[in-house]
Design an enzyme around this catalytic site. Structure first.
Site, PDB file in Angstrom:
ATOM      1  N   CYS A 112      -6.059 -33.181  47.954  1.00  0.00           N
ATOM      2  CA  CYS A 112      -4.954 -33.742  48.727  1.00  0.00           C
ATOM      3  C   CYS A 112      -3.650 -33.646  47.964  1.00  0.00           C
ATOM      4  O   CYS A 112      -3.599 -33.850  46.749  1.00  0.00           O
ATOM      5  CB  CYS A 112      -5.263 -35.203  49.069  1.00  0.00           C
ATOM      6  N   CYS A 149       0.842  -1.196   0.000  1.00  0.00           N
ATOM      7  CA  CYS A 149       0.000   0.000   0.000  1.00  0.00           C
ATOM      8  C   CYS A 149       0.876   1.244   0.000  1.00  0.00           C
ATOM      9  O   CYS A 149       2.053   1.205   0.385  1.00  0.00           O
ATOM     10  CB  CYS A 149      -0.923  -0.013   1.217  1.00  0.00           C
ATOM     11  N   CYS A 178       6.373 -36.932  37.059  1.00  0.00           N
ATOM     12  CA  CYS A 178       6.804 -37.810  38.152  1.00  0.00           C
ATOM     13  C   CYS A 178       8.319 -37.752  38.263  1.00  0.00           C
ATOM     14  O   CYS A 178       9.029 -37.910  37.269  1.00  0.00           O
ATOM     15  CB  CYS A 178       6.325 -39.236  37.888  1.00  0.00           C
TER      16      CYS A 178
END
Length: 549
Positions: free
Chosen positions: A348, A287, A335
Site C-alpha cells: 500500500c 616495477c 518524511c
C-alpha cells in the site's frame, strides 16, 4: 627413461658425478630498480641514495633469474645430501625452500624427511624388490642407510612373468609390452602410460597442481618427479607444469612477489617488508613495467599513506555498504514533515510517519487526504518501542552518513585519477597550441605534462587519505592530518583550474606557464608534507585507529 622407476629417486653410483656437473648453474644476477643517475624527478624516488626511514629497497627480477635461484639452491642441496636433482627439488618444495630446516631434519632422520616429502628412503645395493604384476599396490621392502657418506644406488622393479592388467582402464599387457606401455614409480604401483598421461594432464591443466602431484594409487603419497611428467605429458602441458612450479616458488617466498599488472612477467624481490612490519610501513615498490605496487598486500598500485590492513577493511566495507546505500535510497524516504527515515514494508502507498503521524503518499510524497482514501487506518503505534527504534535508526543513519562522507570523496578522487588518459589528451593538445602560438619548443611545454602528473599523483594520495581518515580516532593528531589533507586538496583544485584555462596569445602563455609551474611545485610540496608526516607517524606510533591494526 626406463619404464620402471623402483627407488628411482637415487642415482647409480657411476652416474652421480655427471649429474653434479650438469647441475651447475650461473650465479644469480640482481636486477636493481635504482637508476644509474639520480634524478629528483624520477618516479622511483624510493631507490634514490637518500632514502626516507619509511621507504624500502627492492630488486626487479626476470623469470629466468627466478629459475636460476631455484636451480642454485637445488644444486646446493643435491651436493650436500647426495641425492639427485629431482629429489632435492621435491625436498626443498616440501620444506618451503628452507634449506637449513631441510638439512637439520635430514641429518636427524633421513628416512622420515624423505617419507614426509613423498620420496622413498634410500635402499641398500643388495636389496632388490620384485613386485608381482597382479598386485600393483604391494609395497617393496627397503633397508635404510643413514648418512650421506655411503654411495646410493638405484634399484629397479622387475616383473617376473605373466600378463599385466592396468588397475585403472583394465587394459591387459603381455610380458613384452609391459616395459614399453606401462610405468611404475619407486612405490611399485604400476599403471599403463595412457592412464598416467591422462591423470597427470588433468592434475596440471584442470586442477593447477604442480609440486604435490602424487601417485595414482589411493593412499600413496609418493610425489611424481619432474622428469616423469616431462616424458608422459604433452609439451604445452609440461610448460604449464613448470610455470606452476615457478609460481609456487614465488608464492612460497616471503621476499618475492609477482607484479600484478597485466602482461607483466617481472618479479619483485624485497626483504624489508615482513608481515610484522606492515603496521608501521607501507612498502611501495616500482616495477620495470612502469607501474607501482604495494609489496605488503600485492595491491596493483600505491595506496600510500594507508596501511595494508586498513585498505582491506575499507574495500570490504565499500563492497558491503555501497549496496546498503543503494538499498536505502531505493527502499527508504524522508518524511516531508519531520525528515525521519521511513521504510516501505508493504504494497500500500498510504504511509504514516511513526514519529509525527503525518500521512502521505509514498509515490508522490504529497498529503494522503488529497487522495480520497480517508477510510484507511493504520495500526496503533507502540510509543516506547518507537522511541528505541528512532534512537537506533538515528545512530545507524549517522553512521551511514559519516561513511558516505568519506566514501563520496574517496570515489570522487578515484574517478578523477582514472580520467588521466582524457586529461593527458587535452593537455597534449594544449601543448601543441602553445608550441604554435608561443614559438616554444616541445621541451619548453613539458611543464604542462609534469603538472598533470603532479595532479594525478596528488589525487591518488588524497583518495587514500580519506580511507585513512575514516578509521582515525578523533584527537589532535587527526586534526593536523586533516589540515594537511585540506591544504593539498585546495592546491590540487587550484592547479586543475589553471590547467583548464584557455590560451589566447603569447603573453598569456608566458604567464600561464609561470603560474602552472609555481602551483605544480606547491602541490608537490604539500603532497610531500602530507606523505612524510603520515608515514613517519606510523613509525612514531602517533596514529590511533578505531580498528585493531
Amino acid at each position: 627413461m626406463s619404464s620402471d622407476g623402483e627407488n628411482d629417486d637415487f642415482f647409480f653410483e657411476d652416474e652421480y658425478d655427471d649429474a653434479s656437473d650438469q647441475g651447475e648453474m650461473m650465479e644469480d644476477i640482481d636486477s636493481t630498480s635504482e637508476p644509474d643517475v639520480y634524478d629528483a624527478l624520477s618516479p622511483a624516488l624510493e631507490e634514490a641514495p637518500q632514502r626516507k626511514p619509511y621507504d624500502v629497497t627492492w630488486k626487479v627480477k626476470t623469470l629466468q633469474e627466478i629459475i636460476d635461484m631455484q636451480n642454485k639452491e637445488i644444486t646446493k642441496i643435491q651436493s650436500v645430501l647426495e641425492v639427485p636433482a629431482s629429489s632435492a627439488a621435491i625436498l626443498l618444495r616440501h620444506y618451503v625452500w628452507n634449506s637449513e630446516k631441510l638439512q637439520e631434519q635430514f641429518w636427524n632422520d633421513p628416512a622420515f624427511a624423505l617419507n614426509e616429502a613423498g620420496l622413498s628412503p634410500p635402499s641398500s645395493p643388495s636389496t632388490r624388490t620384485i613386485p608381482l604384476p597382479q598386485s600393483p599396490s604391494r609395497r617393496s621392502n627397503r633397508s635404510i642407510r643413514s648418512g650421506p657418506s655411503s654411495p646410493i644406488r638405484r634399484t629397479r622393479s622387475v616383473v617376473t612373468s605373466g600378463p599385466f592388467e592396468c588397475p585403472i582402464c583394465c587394459m591387459e599387457f603381455d610380458q613384452q609390452a609391459i616395459n614399453k606401455h606401462t610405468y611404475s614409480m619407486g612405490c611399485g604401483h604400476r599403471f599403463c602410460r595412457d592412464c598416467w598421461t591422462e591423470y597427470l594432464s588433468g592434475k596440471i591443466k584442470s586442477e593447477g597442481e604442480s609440486a604435490k602431484i602424487q601417485c595414482m594409487e589411493s593412499g600413496c603419497g609418493r610425489i611424481v618427479r619432474e622428469e616423469v611428467i616431462d616424458e608422459l605429458v604433452e609439451k604445452d602441458i609440461s610448460k604449464r607444469y613448470h610455470n606452476l612450479l615457478n609460481a609456487a616458488f614465488v608464492a612460497d617466498s616471503p621476499n618475492l612477489r609477482w607484479c600484478p599488472h597485466p602482461n607483466c612477467e617481472f618479479i619483485i624481490e624485497c626483504s624489508q617488508a615482513p608481515s610484522r612490519m606492515l603496521n608501521q610501513i607501507v612498502p611501495t615498490v616500482g616495477c620495470k613495467c612502469g607501474h607501482d605496487l604495494c609489496f605488503g598486500c600485492g595491491y596493483a598500485a600505491s595506496h600510500r599513506p594507508v596501511l595494508c590492513k586498513i585498505v582491506k577493511l575499507w574495500e570490504k566495507k565499500c563492497a558491503d555498504d555501497s549496496e546498503t546505500s543503494n538499498w536505502l535510497q531505493a527502499n527508504t524516504k524522508e518524511c516531508t514533515k519531520c525528515q525521519s527515515t521511513i521504510e516501505k514494508n508493504g504494497g500500500c502507498n498510504h504511509m504514516t510517519c511513526k514519529k509525527c503521524k503525518w500521512e502521505f503518499c509514498w509515490v508522490c510524497m504529497g498529503p494522503w487526504t488529497e487522495h480520497g482514501t480517508a477510510w484507511y487506518q493504520c495500526n496503533r503505534f507502540d510509543e516506547k518501542s518507537g522511541i528505541d527504534a528512532r534512537d537506533n535508526q538515528a545512530k545507524s543513519r549517522a553512521s551511514l552518513e559519516r561513511y558516505l562522507h568519506y566514501f563520496n570523496r574517496w570515489a570522487n578522487h578515484e574517478l578523477s585519477a582514472k580520467l588521466d588518459a582524457e586529461f593527458y589528451q587535452k593537455t597534449e593538445k594544449k601543448m601543441e597550441q602553445m608550441q604554435n602560438s608561443g614559438n616554444l619548443s616541445w621541451i619548453e611545454v613539458q611543464f604542462a605534462k609534469q603538472a598533470v602528473d603532479a595532479v594525478i599523483k596528488a589525487r591518488t594520495t588524497l583518495k587514500w587519505s580519506y580511507c585513512m581518515a575514516f578509521y582515525l580516532k578523533r584527537n589532535n593528531m587527526t586534526e593536523l592530518f586533516e589540515d594537511n589533507q585540506r591544504d593539498l586538496e585546495r592546491a590540487v583544485e587550484n592547479l586543475g583550474y589553471l590547467l583548464e584555462q584557455n590560451i589566447s596569445d603569447t603573453e598569456s602563455i608566458s604567464k600561464l606557464r609561470q603560474d602552472i609551474t609555481n602551483q605544480a611545485a606547491y602541490v608537490q610540496k604539500r603532497h610531500d608534507i602530507l606523505m612524510d608526516d603520515t608515514l613517519k607517524g606510523y613509525l612514531e606510533r602517533r596514529w590511533e585507529f578505531t580498528v585493531d591494526i
